[in-house]
Design a protein around this motif. Sequence first.
Motif, PDB file in Angstrom:
ATOM      1  N   PRO A   5      31.340 -15.155  10.335  1.00  0.00           N
ATOM      2  CA  PRO A   5      32.442 -14.398   9.729  1.00  0.00           C
ATOM      3  C   PRO A   5      33.567 -15.273   9.190  1.00  0.00           C
ATOM      4  O   PRO A   5      34.260 -14.877   8.256  1.00  0.00           O
ATOM      5  N   SER A  29      32.094 -10.665   8.405  1.00  0.00           N
ATOM      6  CA  SER A  29      30.688 -10.666   8.787  1.00  0.00           C
ATOM      7  C   SER A  29      29.774 -10.120   7.698  1.00  0.00           C
ATOM      8  O   SER A  29      28.672 -10.633   7.488  1.00  0.00           O
ATOM      9  N   ALA A  77      26.836 -13.196  14.162  1.00  0.00           N
ATOM     10  CA  ALA A  77      27.837 -12.149  13.939  1.00  0.00           C
ATOM     11  C   ALA A  77      27.781 -11.145  15.079  1.00  0.00           C
ATOM     12  O   ALA A  77      26.809 -11.118  15.848  1.00  0.00           O
ATOM     13  N   GLU A 111      27.384  -5.562  13.317  1.00  0.00           N
ATOM     14  CA  GLU A 111      27.507  -5.858  11.891  1.00  0.00           C
ATOM     15  C   GLU A 111      26.139  -5.964  11.198  1.00  0.00           C
ATOM     16  O   GLU A 111      26.044  -5.773   9.990  1.00  0.00           O
TER      17      GLU A 111
END
Length: 332
Positions: A166, A195, A212, A216
């Motif tokens: 991210p 992300s 992540a 996500e």
Amino acid sequence: MTIERRAFLKTAAALSAAGSLSSLPFAAARAQVPDVARILAGFAPGGTNDVLSRHIAQQIQGGYAPSVVVENRTGAAGQLAISATKQAAPDGRTMLVVPMAGLAIYPFIYGSLPYDPFKDLTPVSLAGVFDTGLAVGPMVPREVKNVPDFLAWAKANPARASCGSPAAGTPQHFMIELLSRAGGVPLVHVPYRGSQPAVMDTVGAQVAAVAAPVGEFRQQAELGKLRVLATATTRRGKFTPDVPTFAEQGFKGLEFAEWFAVFLPPKASPELVGRLNAELRKALAVPSLIEGVANVGIEARWSSAEDLAARLRGDTAQWGPVVKSIGFKVDS
């Protein structure tokens, strides 16, 4: 004026004064409840921070304050929202929902941080916990089914051994660095602004893998566009029960917990903290909130203010040596 009339007026005045005095504690309590309260979220609408904040706002509205709104104060990787909370009056009108990294990791990577997590915020309660995972996309052959397989592939294909996160300085970034060291295989870290861009570039075979929060990339994994190889948890995650942890695959030291929590400005009164904590305890047990945040990979979680403060101290102690060993700094 007759004697009876005078007696009646004196009695009425006394009763009125007594009634006013008896209502003072209630009036003082009501004075602590703002007409409109705001939750500051340091990241853009649609992300996990925003989704959690909006579910909380919906549930505490009416009980905590007549109106509760979410204000996305984005910028500087969430620092603007934290700084705005630091500067707000401790009157209950401003709350903050913030991820762990902004408080337990940022002090070690930013040379000049505009706030002190321990002095400039008042802990109230945890709000949710979430897991980080490692997933690979179509650049990586289907024969790669676990972390040792991925590291062997990366060693054989150094030009393509890339892993997105991210952002630089996030737990996911450090997870990549720790995995690279543990496996003795150079992995090229590719930082993104969030992300989702990292996830989509992995799906599009622009990078080999992504680290992540599992929420996500959960949807992409369910569609078969990504393969989740491991989670950075002490035990298998609630949302990924079929995915082994790094430790199960022989990689120790890659266990960490991430969380969101609610804070008030500095010097908020114990009474105000207690009131908001009680409202959050009810809100975080509401089925619609639990289901809503589960859709983005968050497990709703309440705590006492004291437990949150202890958790922050513990995570700060854990991440300090990790960041120092990696030697990462952000120029700011």
